[in-house]
Design an enzyme around this catalytic site. Structure first.
Site, PDB file in Angstrom:
ATOM      1  N   SER A 270      43.533   4.510 -85.049  1.00 42.40           N
ATOM      2  CA  SER A 270      44.294   4.109 -83.879  1.00 42.40           C
ATOM      3  C   SER A 270      43.891   4.965 -82.676  1.00 42.40           C
ATOM      4  O   SER A 270      43.206   5.958 -82.813  1.00 42.40           O
ATOM      5  CB  SER A 270      45.780   4.288 -84.145  1.00 42.40           C
ATOM      6  OG  SER A 270      46.102   5.660 -84.184  1.00 42.40           O
ATOM      7  N   LYS A 271      44.341   4.517 -81.527  1.00 38.96           N
ATOM      8  CA  LYS A 271      44.002   5.221 -80.305  1.00 38.96           C
ATOM      9  C   LYS A 271      44.452   6.686 -80.358  1.00 38.96           C
ATOM     10  O   LYS A 271      43.765   7.579 -79.901  1.00 38.96           O
ATOM     11  CB  LYS A 271      44.669   4.509 -79.129  1.00 38.96           C
ATOM     12  CG  LYS A 271      44.407   5.190 -77.803  1.00 38.96           C
ATOM     13  CD  LYS A 271      45.072   4.462 -76.659  1.00 38.96           C
ATOM     14  CE  LYS A 271      44.862   5.217 -75.365  1.00 38.96           C
ATOM     15  NZ  LYS A 271      45.467   6.558 -75.372  1.00 38.96           N
ATOM     16  N   ARG A 272      45.605   6.893 -80.940  1.00 39.47           N
ATOM     17  CA  ARG A 272      46.147   8.253 -81.009  1.00 39.47           C
ATOM     18  C   ARG A 272      45.215   9.226 -81.735  1.00 39.47           C
ATOM     19  O   ARG A 272      45.123  10.393 -81.389  1.00 39.47           O
ATOM     20  CB  ARG A 272      47.509   8.239 -81.710  1.00 39.47           C
ATOM     21  CG  ARG A 272      48.575   7.476 -80.970  1.00 39.47           C
ATOM     22  CD  ARG A 272      49.969   7.929 -81.365  1.00 39.47           C
ATOM     23  NE  ARG A 272      50.329   9.174 -80.704  1.00 39.47           N
ATOM     24  CZ  ARG A 272      50.684   9.253 -79.422  1.00 39.47           C
ATOM     25  NH1 ARG A 272      50.706   8.177 -78.686  1.00 39.47           N
ATOM     26  NH2 ARG A 272      51.006  10.409 -78.893  1.00 39.47           N
ATOM     27  N   ASP A 275      42.607  10.428 -79.368  1.00 39.29           N
ATOM     28  CA  ASP A 275      43.150  11.394 -78.414  1.00 39.29           C
ATOM     29  C   ASP A 275      43.344  12.751 -79.080  1.00 39.29           C
ATOM     30  O   ASP A 275      42.990  13.789 -78.546  1.00 39.29           O
ATOM     31  CB  ASP A 275      44.507  10.909 -77.885  1.00 39.29           C
ATOM     32  CG  ASP A 275      44.345   9.630 -77.070  1.00 39.29           C
ATOM     33  OD1 ASP A 275      43.210   9.344 -76.674  1.00 39.29           O
ATOM     34  OD2 ASP A 275      45.346   8.943 -76.861  1.00 39.29           O
TER      35      ASP A 275
END
Length: 510
Positions: A270-272, A275
């Site tokens: 996922s994007k998280r 990051d």
RNA sequence: GCUCCGUUCGUCUAGUGGUUAGGACGCAAGGUUUUCAUCCUUGUAGCAGGGGUUCGAUUCCCCUACGGAGUACCA
């Protein structure tokens, strides 16, 4: 199970990549697109791009453009799509709206579908109640007669609801107790009993079809032969197969690709994760709202990115790891796609880029390098940029990293690395460097071929330590104990600058 | 919960009814080197567990565990 080989003889495949424009295209989506593209090209078929925007509430501005730009950057060429056109358009589902109503009507007529008046709130409530009892609510043959639909209601009741313009949906009438047999090119035969399935909504009360209807109708109308998509669709495969049968259409071949998992821990990527762990999850920078970094802006070569993505779930069966797009096309095969999810590894991504850094033509890297140098406030011409790139490229994985390897070419040391000074600037160093200076002064041609033998001979004749001289020399020229071969460095700097740096070093270090 | 899918070194993976279970990333050690890297060599580490079937299972079957997906008028 039918194999690809058998298919090749009978047809040119038509495949599609069908993303929803709900945000930036995820790296897993790019891989799905890539596999579709490779499969199509491998078999002389067509690759279509269809935008599935049936849910207006989730539409995100800029997403369509982003999808197309991502494919373009990767070198995934679209044969038919919203930009390219083609004989099967429109390629945006919102523009095919009328079509779906017609096909839903056909199902209604043939008894494969019915209309239902239950509101979303009512159904939510039912689900909650059932959950409390530890049961799952399922809208199917077991329950549909108790709910508000054209199967349970009397004709006059239905008529009344319709006259009052009460919103309704169209649901698929899933048969009971039927074994649905499916074939997946990757997983083989899968059998599911229809009693475990529900009466999925085909047509929403807002006049738009759901994914299931639109997808099946479009794949049929666009004459898609192979549906290659993510594994998250496998649970709805029985519905889709049933839909094809209800329409009396040929069922295309299906391949469900394993998912991309996060580098550590549980769950899919996922994007998280990106990051948190410092790597991109998207091909390109996403400039809207919740901004997200991309591989392109992070300095990855598209070839490296594609190569890495291709090998996440597929392998050629040999030890070969580096592939051009053409090689991928000629070697790709669905048969060699794995069954299990692949965990994304940022370290390996870095390694791929390092490989491509070495393979690129120097001109291409130099172009980016010149921009980088300009950003740092210096100028360099093409010829010199190419020299520097050749000198240090093997030491880096990204163009951005080139600066840390070459900064000292542009300005003399502002300071001298303290631990290096302590280690390499000894009592005798100033004397050695002074003597070296006069040796260098006698050399006119500063190319490494000339300076190196002269300096080395001098060191040998005087019986100085190679390390003692060279490290001190490096210290005054570079300011630290790093960088490429010293004679290459001074060859680039030239005589004047080299002597200046020596003088400066002697002055400051004493 | 229910349905479906999956499980070979830490990661990506090859592979077979009898193999020293192979490669790559990473990591470690050594070598090359005027530094730091690169590079080269070597090493490290794996068939989820339990039952079968079999002369023999990592490989075939079943169960369990674990992981994943789905379970929306989202795709």
């Amino acid at each position: 199970m039918k194999t690809e080989r058998q298919l090749n003889m009978t047809m040119k495949p038509r495949v599609r990549f069908a993303p929803s424009p709900t945000g930036p295209l995820h790296i897993g989506g790019v891989r799905t697109a890539l596999y579709n593209f490779l499969f199509a090209k491998r078999n002389n078929g067509s690759f279509l791009l269809r935008i599935e925007d049936t849910d207006r509430s989730r539409y995100v501005e800029g997403a369509e453009e982003y999808i197309m730009e991502s494919l373009e950057w990767c070198g995934i060429r679209v044969d038919e799509g919203i930009r390219e056109g083609g004989g099967y358009g429109p390629y945006r589902q919102s523009e095919r709206k009328e079509l779906y109503g017609k096909y839903a009507g056909m199902l209604l007529e043939s008894g494969w579908a019915y209309i239902a008046f239950d509101t979303a709130e009512e159904l939510d409530e039912l689900r909650r109640e059932n959950e409390k009892k530890g049961e799952a609510f399922i809208y199917n043959a077991q329950t549909r007669h108790k709910l508000k639909n054209s199967l349970s209601l009397k004709d006059d009741e239905i008529l009344k609801l319709q006259e009052e313009n009460i919103p309704y949906v169209i649901r698929f009438k899933m048969p009971e107790g039927e074994n649905i047999e499916m074939n997946d090119m990757i997983r083989g035969r899968v059998i599911v009993n229809s009693s475990t399935l529900d009466d999925k909504v085909l047509f929403k009360s807002d006049g738009m079809p759901t994914y299931h209807l639109a997808n099946v109708v479009d794949d049929h109308l666009m004459e898609i032969t192979h549906v290659i998509r993510g594994e998250e669709w496998l649970p709805s495969l029985p519905l889709h197969v049933m839909l094809y049968k209800a329409f009396g259409w040929n069922v295309p071949y299906f391949a469900h690709l394993p998912l991309l998992l996060k580098p550590e821990g549980k769950g899919k990527l996922s994007k998280r994760d990106g990051d948190k762990m410092g790597f991109p999850v998207f091909p390109l920078y996403w400039p809207y709202g919740d901004k997200a970094r991309g591989y392109r802006e992070d300095g990855y070569f598209p070839e490296a990115f594609v190569n890495m993505i291709a090998l996440l779930g597929w392998n050629p069966g040999t030890d070969k790891e580096l592939f051009t797009m053409d090689e991928l096309i000629s070697e790709f095969s669905i048969d060699r796609v794995g069954k299990s999810g692949a965990r994304f590894d940022p370290e390996k991504a870095r390694w791929f880029n390092h490989q491509y850094m070495q393979l690129q033509p120097v001109e291409r890297i130099a172009q980016d390098y010149i921009i980088l140098v300009k950003d740092k406030g210096f100028n360099v011409d093409t010829k010199k940029a190419e020299m520097l790139v050749e000198m240090v490229r093997e030491r880096v994985s990204f163009v951005n990293e080139l600066w840390d390897q070459t900064d000292f070419f542009f300005s003399p040391p502002q300071s001298y690395d303290q631990s290096a000074v302590k280690k390499r600037w000894k009592e005798g160093s100033p004397r050695l460097i002074r003597e070296l200076r006069s040796v260098l002064e006698g050399i006119d041609d500063f190319t490494p071929d000339h300076t190196e033998p002269v300096v080395k001979n001098w060191i040998q004749e005087k019986e100085y330590g190679m390390g003692a001289v060279m490290n001190a020399f490096r210290l005054v020229v570079v300011g630290a104990l790093r960088g490429p071969h010293l004679f290459d460095i001074i060859g680039f700097l030239g005589k004047g600058e080299t002597l200046n740096r020596i003088d400066r070093g002697l002055e400051i270090l004493g």
